[in-house]
Scaffold this motif. Structure first.
Motif, PDB file in Angstrom:
ATOM      1  N   GLY B 267     -37.840  -9.430  -8.653  1.00 48.64           N
ATOM      2  CA  GLY B 267     -36.854 -10.334  -9.244  1.00 48.64           C
ATOM      3  C   GLY B 267     -35.818 -10.826  -8.240  1.00 48.64           C
ATOM      4  N   ALA B 268     -35.688 -10.122  -7.122  1.00 49.94           N
ATOM      5  CA  ALA B 268     -34.689 -10.494  -6.120  1.00 49.94           C
ATOM      6  C   ALA B 268     -35.270 -11.383  -5.031  1.00 49.94           C
ATOM      7  CB  ALA B 268     -34.110  -9.222  -5.483  1.00 49.94           C
ATOM      8  N   VAL B 269     -36.589 -11.665  -5.117  1.00 56.20           N
ATOM      9  CA  VAL B 269     -37.238 -12.425  -4.049  1.00 56.20           C
ATOM     10  C   VAL B 269     -36.745 -13.877  -4.035  1.00 56.20           C
ATOM     11  CG1 VAL B 269     -39.452 -13.380  -3.252  1.00 56.20           C
ATOM     12  CG2 VAL B 269     -39.297 -10.965  -3.903  1.00 56.20           C
ATOM     13  N   THR B 270     -36.326 -14.341  -2.866  1.00 59.10           N
ATOM     14  CA  THR B 270     -35.899 -15.730  -2.700  1.00 59.10           C
ATOM     15  C   THR B 270     -36.783 -16.406  -1.662  1.00 59.10           C
ATOM     16  OG1 THR B 270     -34.372 -15.139  -0.916  1.00 59.10           O
ATOM     17  CG2 THR B 270     -33.479 -15.142  -3.142  1.00 59.10           C
ATOM     18  N   ALA B 271     -36.950 -17.722  -1.787  1.00 55.17           N
ATOM     19  CA  ALA B 271     -37.699 -18.474  -0.778  1.00 55.17           C
ATOM     20  C   ALA B 271     -36.804 -18.647   0.450  1.00 55.17           C
ATOM     21  CB  ALA B 271     -38.095 -19.831  -1.335  1.00 55.17           C
ATOM     22  N   PRO B 272     -37.389 -18.679   1.651  1.00 59.01           N
ATOM     23  CA  PRO B 272     -36.562 -18.930   2.841  1.00 59.01           C
ATOM     24  C   PRO B 272     -36.020 -20.364   2.814  1.00 59.01           C
ATOM     25  CG  PRO B 272     -38.902 -18.910   3.421  1.00 59.01           C
ATOM     26  CD  PRO B 272     -38.810 -18.494   1.984  1.00 59.01           C
ATOM     27  N   ARG B 273     -34.843 -20.586   3.435  1.00 60.29           N
ATOM     28  CA  ARG B 273     -34.267 -21.943   3.466  1.00 60.29           C
ATOM     29  C   ARG B 273     -35.109 -22.893   4.308  1.00 60.29           C
ATOM     30  NH1 ARG B 273     -27.731 -20.944   4.111  1.00 60.29           N
ATOM     31  NH2 ARG B 273     -27.601 -19.325   2.501  1.00 60.29           N
ATOM     32  N   GLY B 274     -35.755 -22.362   5.329  1.00 62.95           N
ATOM     33  CA  GLY B 274     -36.594 -23.209   6.187  1.00 62.95           C
ATOM     34  C   GLY B 274     -37.655 -22.352   6.847  1.00 62.95           C
ATOM     35  N   SER B 275     -38.456 -22.969   7.713  1.00 61.65           N
ATOM     36  CA  SER B 275     -39.490 -22.216   8.413  1.00 61.65           C
ATOM     37  C   SER B 275     -38.862 -21.428   9.566  1.00 61.65           C
ATOM     38  CB  SER B 275     -40.536 -23.176   8.978  1.00 61.65           C
ATOM     39  OG  SER B 275     -39.967 -23.897  10.054  1.00 61.65           O
ATOM     40  N   THR B 276     -39.604 -20.492  10.128  1.00 57.02           N
ATOM     41  CA  THR B 276     -39.096 -19.744  11.278  1.00 57.02           C
ATOM     42  C   THR B 276     -38.867 -20.676  12.464  1.00 57.02           C
ATOM     43  OG1 THR B 276     -40.502 -17.972  10.475  1.00 57.02           O
ATOM     44  CG2 THR B 276     -39.394 -17.588  12.540  1.00 57.02           C
ATOM     45  N   LEU B 277     -39.671 -21.759  12.539  1.00 55.69           N
ATOM     46  CA  LEU B 277     -39.441 -22.746  13.602  1.00 55.69           C
ATOM     47  C   LEU B 277     -38.085 -23.430  13.396  1.00 55.69           C
ATOM     48  CD1 LEU B 277     -40.680 -24.117  16.109  1.00 55.69           C
ATOM     49  CD2 LEU B 277     -41.659 -25.834  14.570  1.00 55.69           C
ATOM     50  N   ASP B 278     -37.743 -23.740  12.145  1.00 60.41           N
ATOM     51  CA  ASP B 278     -36.410 -24.294  11.855  1.00 60.41           C
ATOM     52  C   ASP B 278     -35.325 -23.316  12.295  1.00 60.41           C
ATOM     53  OD1 ASP B 278     -37.520 -26.561  10.628  1.00 60.41           O
ATOM     54  OD2 ASP B 278     -37.585 -25.570   8.667  1.00 60.41           O
ATOM     55  N   GLY B 279     -35.556 -22.027  12.028  1.00 58.84           N
ATOM     56  CA  GLY B 279     -34.580 -21.007  12.431  1.00 58.84           C
ATOM     57  C   GLY B 279     -34.409 -20.978  13.944  1.00 58.84           C
ATOM     58  N   ALA B 280     -35.539 -21.072  14.666  1.00 60.20           N
ATOM     59  CA  ALA B 280     -35.473 -21.066  16.135  1.00 60.20           C
ATOM     60  C   ALA B 280     -34.740 -22.311  16.634  1.00 60.20           C
ATOM     61  CB  ALA B 280     -36.888 -20.994  16.718  1.00 60.20           C
ATOM     62  N   LEU B 281     -34.952 -23.429  15.939  1.00 53.77           N
ATOM     63  CA  LEU B 281     -34.293 -24.683  16.328  1.00 53.77           C
ATOM     64  C   LEU B 281     -32.782 -24.571  16.113  1.00 53.77           C
ATOM     65  CD1 LEU B 281     -35.492 -27.231  17.517  1.00 53.77           C
ATOM     66  CD2 LEU B 281     -35.828 -28.107  15.201  1.00 53.77           C
ATOM     67  N   GLU B 282     -32.395 -23.946  15.008  1.00 55.82           N
ATOM     68  CA  GLU B 282     -30.956 -23.761  14.768  1.00 55.82           C
ATOM     69  C   GLU B 282     -30.350 -22.883  15.869  1.00 55.82           C
ATOM     70  OE1 GLU B 282     -29.748 -22.933  10.743  1.00 55.82           O
ATOM     71  OE2 GLU B 282     -27.888 -21.947  11.399  1.00 55.82           O
ATOM     72  N   LEU B 283     -31.082 -21.845  16.263  1.00 49.66           N
ATOM     73  CA  LEU B 283     -30.586 -20.965  17.337  1.00 49.66           C
ATOM     74  C   LEU B 283     -30.563 -21.698  18.678  1.00 49.66           C
ATOM     75  CD1 LEU B 283     -32.343 -17.729  16.083  1.00 49.66           C
ATOM     76  CD2 LEU B 283     -29.867 -18.004  16.368  1.00 49.66           C
ATOM     77  N   ALA B 284     -31.525 -22.597  18.914  1.00 54.30           N
ATOM     78  CA  ALA B 284     -31.520 -23.401  20.143  1.00 54.30           C
ATOM     79  C   ALA B 284     -30.282 -24.297  20.157  1.00 54.30           C
ATOM     80  CB  ALA B 284     -32.796 -24.233  20.241  1.00 54.30           C
TER      81      ALA B 284
END
Lengths: 296, 296
Positions: B267-284
């Motif tokens: 019941g606590a499962v949420t979808a990720p906001r974006g893909s892991t590539l999006d996450g890497a791009l945000e960190l870049a």
């Protein structure tokens, strides 16, 4: 039978940690022990070890090339699970008659002769076999990567994995996990690198530590030993073992599981009649007497 | 911030099965996907894949060598668990500023941005991480040989081991074990040989079969999926996850565990906001803006 008396008889008991050799000639028994011979993970190396062992004993016994060419050899080698592999080893030996099998028949014969019983052969690898009215059924022995549950290599690998669970807080650390981690400089990345390249016997070197820790009451050690004992029971029952039937714990690791077995099984544990090398020698004798068929 | 606008930004999301690339330049986003890049099991090959991916995107974006030399790259690579390994990859790239980390930060950022929650990143390998008030704690990710529980490689290997238990009569066979065995010509020795040499991604290729079989009710498939879900719960709880906190199942395998979790977790499962590539791009982007420290 008189004819077979002057035929040199060779027996090999090959495991992942050590390889033992016996040669009967002119009424004398010669023995030698070398390093591991894991035919499954490194066949060329195993063959070199086996050739070295046999030629060393032949020299000791004063047997020349022609003497060896008259000899009969039985090899019980852990991990020989395909006909191809057995033929490859047999073909590499300068011995008259050869039979190469895995180490199940020699372990069963060592445990019970031709009598009934179930034997767990647990060394660097593992298998469980049952002899009933002369017929052997067996299971396990599928190798380090997919099986060999309860084996030394399996215990060693699980102990390292348990160290990582202790770091992660998934289980509590204990003297066993602390000391294993310390051996890698408390650097789990070094443990990962070791595990990536380690052969089964290298994992197996940690098994005595698990056994000792568990005997001293270490919680993580006991969990791992219990898991191995549970596998032995599942395997024995799958083969039809029932309370009252002899259960033999063989190999370098096997006997240490006794105190983790349920009472009905611990009470049925019997010592093997001889070593696995003795079992291989008995089978070599049957081969010389024509009771077994050689591969060449 | 205006100064960073014309700096090309590169992001890499590298896993055992596939490696994804993104490049932001002159207002356009370029993307590419190549095969797996497992830095832990084959570093040279992974570096070649990463260089190919970046130079391909640079060519597509019309960036020459001097353009790349001005770029900023963030790489989130599964299996980079040592500083040495990260520096080795960073040193091999012809990019201005580089930061190489494992794939935990990019997966957490992809799941929650800078918000709170626990994420299980389950692809060819696995790890579990928790973000709480901006701080990340994580566990697992110890690689195929000692860890990566619940991962695709782990599921694949366990499924093959289960086939051998079915042959041995330790568990009942099922459509899953029958079909996997058939793929090896019903020759368990061939399965052993495969397992001896297989890389994690090769075991992982069997994971979709386990997932599908379990979804169709296959008893062996369900046992394995349940075991993976149990690990995810143990790991999440060890990090402090409690009912009510977001739980994100990421990676190619992660989402499939939802139905095997206890109700309070499912019941606590949420979808990720974006893909892991999006996450890497945000960190870049954070790296380009000076909010993160590059390695060189």
């Amino acid at each position: 039978m008189a004819q077979t008396d002057d035929i040199p008889i060779v027996a090999v008991d090959g495991g992942g940690t050590s390889c033992r050799f016996a040669l009967l000639h002119a009424g004398r028994r010669h023995e030698a022990k070398l390093g591991g011979a894991n035919v499954m993970t490194d066949c060329d190396r195993a063959i070199r070890t086996i050739r070295d062992g046999i030629s060393g004993l032949a020299a000791e016994a004063g047997l020349g090339e022609t003497g060896l060419a008259r000899a009969v050899a039985y090899l019980g080698l852990a991990g020989v699970r395909s006909e191809d592999l057995a033929r490859r080893v047999a073909g590499a030996l300068a011995v008259g008659k050869v039979l190469v099998e895995d180490d199940r028949p020699s372990t069963v014969v060592a445990a019970f002769g031709s009598g009934d019983g179930t034997v767990a052969g647990i060394g660097t690898g593992s298998f469980v076999a049952r002899q009933r009215e002369g017929a052997i059924s067996a299971l396990g022995g599928w190798g380090f990567h997919l099986g060999d549950e309860a084996s030394g290599a399996w215990l060693g690998r699980l102990a390292l994995a348990r160290c990582l669970h202790a770091i992660d807080g998934i289980c509590a650390p204990s003297p066993l996990t602390d000391s294993l981690l310390a051996e890698f400089g408390d650097r789990p990345d070094r443990m990962m690198e070791f595990a990536r390249d380690a052969r089964p016997a290298e994992f197996g070197r940690f098994a005595p530590r698990v056994i000792e820790a568990a005997a001293a009451g270490d919680a993580n050690g006991r969990v791992l030993m219990q898991r191995g004992a549970d596998y032995i029971m599942d395997a024995a029952r799958a083969l039809g073992w029932q309370p009252g039937e002899a259960l033999c714990l063989a190999g370098g690791i096997g006997p240490h599981y006794r105190e983790y077995l349920p009472a009905e099984a611990a009470g049925a544990v019997t010592a093997p009649r001889g070593s696995t090398l003795d079992g291989a020698l008995e089978l070599a004798g049957r081969l010389a007497a024509g009771a077994l068929e050689p591969m060449r």
